[in-house]
Structure formats: C-alpha cells, structure tokens
Design a protein around this motif. Structure first.
Motif, PDB file in Angstrom:
ATOM      1  N   ALA A 161     -25.818  55.289   3.932  1.00 18.48           N
ATOM      2  CA  ALA A 161     -26.384  54.887   4.251  1.00 18.48           C
ATOM      3  C   ALA A 161     -27.359  55.671   3.283  1.00 18.48           C
ATOM      4  O   ALA A 161     -28.604  55.286   2.310  1.00 18.48           O
ATOM      5  N   ILE A 162     -26.927  56.971   2.481  1.00 18.28           N
ATOM      6  CA  ILE A 162     -27.394  57.201   1.609  1.00 18.28           C
ATOM      7  C   ILE A 162     -27.091  56.694  -0.228  1.00 18.28           C
ATOM      8  O   ILE A 162     -28.361  56.615  -0.616  1.00 18.28           O
ATOM      9  N   ALA A 163     -26.871  55.773   0.207  1.00 15.79           N
ATOM     10  CA  ALA A 163     -26.095  55.056  -1.335  1.00 15.79           C
ATOM     11  C   ALA A 163     -27.434  54.386  -1.438  1.00 15.79           C
ATOM     12  O   ALA A 163     -27.967  53.497  -2.462  1.00 15.79           O
ATOM     13  N   ASP A 164     -26.785  53.365   0.292  1.00  9.20           N
ATOM     14  CA  ASP A 164     -28.379  52.646   0.365  1.00  9.20           C
ATOM     15  C   ASP A 164     -29.535  52.760  -0.048  1.00  9.20           C
ATOM     16  O   ASP A 164     -30.625  52.005  -0.800  1.00  9.20           O
ATOM     17  N   LEU A 165     -29.452  54.075   0.075  1.00  7.88           N
ATOM     18  CA  LEU A 165     -30.825  54.733   0.115  1.00  7.88           C
ATOM     19  C   LEU A 165     -31.622  54.883  -0.875  1.00  7.88           C
ATOM     20  O   LEU A 165     -32.669  54.492  -1.918  1.00  7.88           O
ATOM     21  N   ARG A 166     -30.818  55.314  -1.909  1.00  6.10           N
ATOM     22  CA  ARG A 166     -30.466  55.562  -3.500  1.00  6.10           C
ATOM     23  C   ARG A 166     -30.993  54.308  -4.120  1.00  6.10           C
ATOM     24  O   ARG A 166     -31.798  54.254  -4.643  1.00  6.10           O
ATOM     25  N   PHE A 167     -30.185  53.384  -3.771  1.00  5.99           N
ATOM     26  CA  PHE A 167     -30.676  52.011  -4.567  1.00  5.99           C
ATOM     27  C   PHE A 167     -31.992  51.605  -4.416  1.00  5.99           C
ATOM     28  O   PHE A 167     -31.768  50.790  -5.370  1.00  5.99           O
ATOM     29  N   ASN A 185     -35.771  58.930   7.412  1.00  6.21           N
ATOM     30  CA  ASN A 185     -35.166  56.981   6.949  1.00  6.21           C
ATOM     31  C   ASN A 185     -33.274  56.990   6.950  1.00  6.21           C
ATOM     32  O   ASN A 185     -33.419  55.843   7.501  1.00  6.21           O
ATOM     33  N   VAL A 186     -32.834  58.106   7.124  1.00  6.38           N
ATOM     34  CA  VAL A 186     -31.709  57.414   7.187  1.00  6.38           C
ATOM     35  C   VAL A 186     -31.076  56.869   8.704  1.00  6.38           C
ATOM     36  O   VAL A 186     -30.471  55.945   8.781  1.00  6.38           O
ATOM     37  N   CYS A 187     -31.659  57.176   9.297  1.00  3.55           N
ATOM     38  CA  CYS A 187     -31.686  56.978  10.440  1.00  3.55           C
ATOM     39  C   CYS A 187     -32.222  55.518  11.109  1.00  3.55           C
ATOM     40  O   CYS A 187     -32.029  54.904  11.952  1.00  3.55           O
ATOM     41  N   ASP A 188     -33.662  55.761  10.055  1.00  3.28           N
ATOM     42  CA  ASP A 188     -33.336  54.188  10.562  1.00  3.28           C
ATOM     43  C   ASP A 188     -32.643  53.156  10.306  1.00  3.28           C
ATOM     44  O   ASP A 188     -32.404  52.630   9.842  1.00  3.28           O
TER      45      ASP A 188
END
Length: 192
Positions: free
Chosen positions: A21-27, A36-39
């Motif tokens: 999730a962190i990697a995708d959000l950063r990307f 945002n991680v919960c979403d």
C-alpha cells in the motif's frame, strides 16, 4: 464460564500488504497516512474495515524497516576500507564531542548552582523581611491594643467628666436660684 479476549480481532492484512500500500501510494503521489492506507486496503479487497490506529502502528514499523534496509544498503555500497580509514577521525571527533558535552555540563552546573545560590539568598532575604514585617505587625497590634485601652479609659474619663459637669450645672442652677431667692429676701428686708 469462558473469558472474553480483550486482544481484539486479528487483522486481515500483513505487514507486506501495508508495504505494498505504501509503495502504491508513493507511486501515485499520495500521502502515506493511516486513512489512505486503510482506503487502499479496502479498495484492494484485503480488509473490509481496518482499524486506523492498528494500521498506523504497522505503517510506522514498515517505515522503520525501510530506513534500516536503506542504511544497510548505503553502508554496503561504500568502498571497502573506507569505514576503517575513517575510524581514527571518528574516534577523535567522538572525543571532541564528549569534551564539548562535558564542558557544557560543567557550565550548566555552574549556572544552575549560581542561580540556586541567588534564589536561596533571595529567599533568605524574603524570609528575614517577612519576619521583620511580622515583628512590626505584632508591635503595631500591641500599640493598637494599648491605644484602644487608653481610648477606653479616656472615654470613661470623659463620660465621668460629662456626668460631673451635668451635676455642676444642676448645682450652678440651684445656686443661681438660691442666689436669686436670697437677693429677693434681702431686697424685701431692705425695702419693707
């Protein structure tokens, strides 16, 4: 009777899911935060209603692991022998830092001791001043008591004098009446 567990339910996600999730959000240029991680977990179908507090703790743990991994990668990328060559300089730098800390600590102790001594002296002065004021107050109270006593005596004496004056007025009136009567008697004998 069975006891109810207070540990809560086991999460449906893993640390690796949070890392994804962190990697995708950063990307995607989004902030890495609990919401945002919960979403992301909900959208990915991994968790239906993840606890934001629990997710925040896992995010923190994953980010700490990332920092440690980056540190190891950076140190491993250094040319061989570089760390050993820097060791004497680091020891000297550490020694200088220790001395700076020791001097700062000494200066802080002196300043603290000086401030404490000044505060103690100020408190001693204040205590002496309070004692002197208490003595002055006690003397003033005694003086006020003496003056009150003297005033009471003076008022009693004034009352006594006023009573005596009234008696003297009555006597003076009686004497004036007697004098008038005597004068009339004398006048009657003189002028038959």
């Amino acid at each position: 009777m069975t006891e109810k567990s207070t540990a809560g339910r086991k999460p449906n996600y893993t640390d690796d899911d949070i890392a994804d999730a962190i990697a995708d959000l950063r990307f995607n240029g989004q902030d890495v935060n609990g919401k945002n991680v919960c979403d992301w977990l909900k959208a990915a179908g991994i968790a239906k209603a993840p606890s934001a507090e629990a997710v925040k703790k896992v995010i923190q743990r994953v980010l700490e692991r990332e920092k440690e991994a980056e540190k190891r990668r950076l140190l491993a990328a250094l040319p061989s022998g570089m760390v050993e060559e820097l060791q004497p300089g680091m020891e000297e730098l550490t020694s200088h830092v220790h001395m700076l800390l020791a001097r700062a600590h000494r200066d802080m102790q002196k300043t603290t001791e000086s401030s404490l001594n000044a505060a103690n002296a100020s408190m001693e002065y204040r205590d002496k001043r309070i004692a002197a004021l208490e003595d002055d107050l006690e003397a003033s109270i005694k003086k006020a008591e003496q003056l009150t006593e003297q005033l009471a005596k003076a008022q009693k004496r004034i009352g006594s004098l006023l009573t005596e004056r009234e008696k003297l007025k009555i006597k003076a009136s009686q004497l004036a009446t007697a004098k008038k009567t005597l004068e009339e008697v004398v006048k009657t004998f003189k002028d038959p």
